[in-house]
Design a protein around this motif. Structure first.
Motif, PDB file in Angstrom:
ATOM      1  N   GLY A  64       0.816  -1.204   0.000  1.00  0.00           N
ATOM      2  CA  GLY A  64       0.000   0.000   0.000  1.00  0.00           C
ATOM      3  C   GLY A  64       0.848   1.251   0.000  1.00  0.00           C
ATOM      4  N   THR A  65       1.942   1.250  -0.773  1.00  0.00           N
ATOM      5  CA  THR A  65       2.880   2.368  -0.718  1.00  0.00           C
ATOM      6  C   THR A  65       2.982   3.172  -2.011  1.00  0.00           C
ATOM      7  OG1 THR A  65       4.733   0.992  -1.410  1.00  0.00           O
ATOM      8  CG2 THR A  65       4.297   1.125   0.970  1.00  0.00           C
ATOM      9  N   TYR A  66       2.349   2.725  -3.107  1.00  0.00           N
ATOM     10  CA  TYR A  66       2.452   3.411  -4.413  1.00  0.00           C
ATOM     11  C   TYR A  66       3.880   3.423  -4.962  1.00  0.00           C
ATOM     12  CZ  TYR A  66      -2.249   5.324  -3.638  1.00  0.00           C
ATOM     13  OH  TYR A  66      -3.591   5.489  -3.426  1.00  0.00           O
ATOM     14  N   ASN A  67       4.738   2.606  -4.382  1.00  0.00           N
ATOM     15  CA  ASN A  67       6.139   2.553  -4.813  1.00  0.00           C
ATOM     16  C   ASN A  67       6.231   1.632  -6.034  1.00  0.00           C
ATOM     17  OD1 ASN A  67       8.915   2.790  -4.838  1.00  0.00           O
ATOM     18  ND2 ASN A  67       9.243   1.736  -2.897  1.00  0.00           N
ATOM     19  N   TYR A  68       5.536   2.027  -7.106  1.00  0.00           N
ATOM     20  CA  TYR A  68       5.282   1.123  -8.229  1.00  0.00           C
ATOM     21  C   TYR A  68       6.552   0.520  -8.840  1.00  0.00           C
ATOM     22  CZ  TYR A  68       0.671   3.315  -8.030  1.00  0.00           C
ATOM     23  OH  TYR A  68      -0.541   3.797  -7.611  1.00  0.00           O
ATOM     24  N   MET A  69       7.570   1.323  -9.018  1.00  0.00           N
ATOM     25  CA  MET A  69       8.778   0.833  -9.687  1.00  0.00           C
ATOM     26  C   MET A  69       9.906   0.498  -8.705  1.00  0.00           C
ATOM     27  SD  MET A  69       7.928   0.625 -12.866  1.00  0.00           S
ATOM     28  CE  MET A  69       9.370   0.670 -13.930  1.00  0.00           C
ATOM     29  N   ILE A 253       0.438  16.311 -15.721  1.00  0.00           N
ATOM     30  CA  ILE A 253       0.823  16.498 -14.326  1.00  0.00           C
ATOM     31  C   ILE A 253       1.293  15.157 -13.780  1.00  0.00           C
ATOM     32  CG2 ILE A 253      -0.049  16.992 -11.996  1.00  0.00           C
ATOM     33  CD1 ILE A 253       0.084  19.516 -13.541  1.00  0.00           C
ATOM     34  N   GLY A 254       2.301  15.199 -12.921  1.00  0.00           N
ATOM     35  CA  GLY A 254       2.764  13.972 -12.291  1.00  0.00           C
ATOM     36  C   GLY A 254       3.361  14.240 -10.938  1.00  0.00           C
ATOM     37  N   THR A 255       3.796  13.186 -10.297  1.00  0.00           N
ATOM     38  CA  THR A 255       4.363  13.285  -8.961  1.00  0.00           C
ATOM     39  C   THR A 255       5.624  12.441  -8.873  1.00  0.00           C
ATOM     40  OG1 THR A 255       3.921  12.918  -6.610  1.00  0.00           O
ATOM     41  CG2 THR A 255       2.928  11.365  -8.134  1.00  0.00           C
ATOM     42  N   PHE A 256       6.498  12.816  -7.951  1.00  0.00           N
ATOM     43  CA  PHE A 256       7.692  12.015  -7.682  1.00  0.00           C
ATOM     44  C   PHE A 256       7.444  10.989  -6.574  1.00  0.00           C
ATOM     45  CE2 PHE A 256      10.366  15.974  -8.900  1.00  0.00           C
ATOM     46  CZ  PHE A 256      10.160  15.715 -10.235  1.00  0.00           C
ATOM     47  N   SER A 257       6.293  11.053  -5.921  1.00  0.00           N
ATOM     48  CA  SER A 257       6.060  10.221  -4.739  1.00  0.00           C
ATOM     49  C   SER A 257       5.498   8.840  -5.056  1.00  0.00           C
ATOM     50  CB  SER A 257       5.116  10.943  -3.768  1.00  0.00           C
ATOM     51  OG  SER A 257       3.861  11.183  -4.373  1.00  0.00           O
ATOM     52  N   LYS A 258       5.353   8.523  -6.338  1.00  0.00           N
ATOM     53  CA  LYS A 258       4.899   7.185  -6.721  1.00  0.00           C
ATOM     54  C   LYS A 258       6.070   6.435  -7.380  1.00  0.00           C
ATOM     55  CE  LYS A 258       0.699   8.425  -5.434  1.00  0.00           C
ATOM     56  NZ  LYS A 258       0.870   9.768  -4.908  1.00  0.00           N
ATOM     57  N   SER A 259       6.062   6.312  -8.690  1.00  0.00           N
ATOM     58  CA  SER A 259       7.091   5.525  -9.379  1.00  0.00           C
ATOM     59  C   SER A 259       8.497   6.089  -9.222  1.00  0.00           C
ATOM     60  CB  SER A 259       6.761   5.412 -10.872  1.00  0.00           C
ATOM     61  OG  SER A 259       5.669   4.554 -11.079  1.00  0.00           O
ATOM     62  N   VAL A 260       8.627   7.400  -9.069  1.00  0.00           N
ATOM     63  CA  VAL A 260       9.956   8.003  -8.971  1.00  0.00           C
ATOM     64  C   VAL A 260      10.587   7.699  -7.617  1.00  0.00           C
ATOM     65  CG1 VAL A 260      11.248  10.185  -9.097  1.00  0.00           C
ATOM     66  CG2 VAL A 260       9.337   9.776 -10.651  1.00  0.00           C
ATOM     67  N   GLY A 261       9.770   7.557  -6.579  1.00  0.00           N
ATOM     68  CA  GLY A 261      10.266   7.080  -5.298  1.00  0.00           C
ATOM     69  C   GLY A 261      10.766   8.134  -4.334  1.00  0.00           C
TER      70      GLY A 261
END
Length: 412
Positions: A64-69, A253-261
């Protein structure tokens, strides 16, 4: 004038400003009264990897962390952050338009331009601020923002800050979007705001059709790809790339808090006048910029995601296996087929959802408990977000944990 001089005192008659939250306070107290672990206040005592942490003293698989990559522990990413910390210090203490633009911020924007193959990139301090800033700046009092009813809170808040006219349409309904657009004045400014992947159910928008009807109506289009960047599309550029409309979208638009980590947000665009936003976008102008170590980790991660094809393939396999396994066990899921790295498990009600969440935690699995009003149609969800670093063995463990917890709670 004092009360003694004839003006009556009103002390004690004004309502407590917390009163409006009383129903939620009571609901939370009722859930915790039976000894339930607070699902919104879990502490991770130690994080060992993108997929495992120590919670309440025991090994816990993170789902449940959205840490996709899985970039949070990448050696190159961590090394870049340490080097920037040593060379530039811990923070900027200023906004981007004053003393808050360091070499690393420009390098991060360069990485974004290269990743998306676009002309312009603007880095914000959070993904929330990226939506808040771009939407509020582009759509003002006499303009219209047409948005999906399931849009993220930051999108709604961006509309409110800009004082635009909000026109919602039914979730993922192309015909409803087209009807709303046709009712608006032809000469009015219009911004259609969509999301590639919707974070609650993990479903994908029909962007190809929606972008087409938006452009036909003379509207600009913004797509939030927070939950698809890095994973979906040939180059990981998101749903707009996967559906062949990325060149027709005005803003991504995007975020660094998901796949970017890490943490932060951004907007990329090919619009020739885009750079003026650096001077007129209030959430950009009046917010301190990201620390040098953060933009260094982000830039390094983004460049590595450009060659993340193998990770994307593995993550897709994980998603298919977990979705199919949960469905076979008898759980009700948010989508008929896996569409993204998010799999939503629908619970009968909040009480059993909270009980199921705690039962999973006891088994050694962390997921998100999502509740109304954040969820669509008043649903209670257990939201699972897979990581490319989850092994096949871990996915098997996860399915076993869901089965044991589901039978214990009586959900299956």
């Amino acid at each position: 004038m004092t009360a003694q001089a004839g003006r009556p005192s009103v002390r004690g008659t004004a309502p407590d400003l917390f009163d409006k939250f009383q129903p939620l306070i009571d609901q939370r107290a009722a859930l915790l009264a039976g000894g339930l672990t607070d699902p919104f206040n879990l502490v991770m005592e130690r994080v060992e990897s993108p997929t495992v942490a120590i919670c309440n003293g025991r090994r816990t698989i993170l789902l449940g962390t959205y840490n996709y990559m899985g970039m949070t522990f990448d050696p190159d990413v961590i090394a870049a952050g340490k080097q920037a910390l040593d060379e530039f210090g811990s923070g900027t203490t200023g906004s981007r338009v004053l003393n808050g633009t360091y070499q690393g911020h420009r390098e991060c924007e360069d990485a974004l331009r290269e990743f998306y193959a676009m002309d312009h990139a603007m880095v914000f301090s959070t993904g929330y601020q990226a939506n808040l800033g771009i939407i509020s700046t582009m759509a003002g009092k006499d303009d219209y923002v047409i948005l999906d009813t399931d849009s993220h809170a930051s999108i709604y808040d961006g509309c409110g800050l800009g004082n635009a006219q909000i026109v919602p349409f039914r979730h993922n309904d192309v015909e409803a979007l087209e009807k709303r657009l046709k009712r608006l004045p032809a000469d009015a400014g219009k911004l259609v705001v969509l999301e590639g992947v919707y974070s609650m159910l993990g479903d994908i928008a029909p962007l190809k059709e929606m972008v087409a009807v938006s452009k036909e109506a003379g509207a600009m289009v913004l797509v939030d790809e927070a939950h698809s960047m890095g994973f979906i599309g040939e180059h990981g550029r998101g749903v707009a790339e996967a559906q062949g409309v990325i060149d027709d979208v005005d803003f991504i638009i995007g975020t660094f808090s998901k796949s970017v980590g890490t943490v932060g947000g951004f907007c990329v665009s090919n619009h020739s006048k885009f750079e003026i936003l650096r001077l007129v976008c209030r959430p950009y102008v009046f917010t301190a910029s990201l620390p040098p170590s953060v933009v260094a980790t982000a830039a390094t991660s983004i460049r590595k995601l450009m060659s993340g094809g193998a990770k994307r393939t593995h993550l897709l396999e994980n998603s298919k296996r977990l979705h199919g396994g949960l469905k076979e066990l008898g759980f009700t899921l948010g989508t008929d087929e896996p569409q993204s790295a998010i799999i939503a498990v629908i619970m009968p009600d909040l009480e059993r959802g909270a009980a199921m969440w705690e039962a999973l935690l006891h088994e050694g699995l962390y997921v998100n408990l999502a509740r109304p009003p954040a969820t669509p149609q008043g649903m209670t969800l257990l939201r699972c977000s897979l990581c490319a670093e989850h092994s096949g063995a871990q996915v098997g463990e996860i399915l076993g944990m869901f089965e044991a917890a589901g039978r214990k709670v009586g959900v299956i």
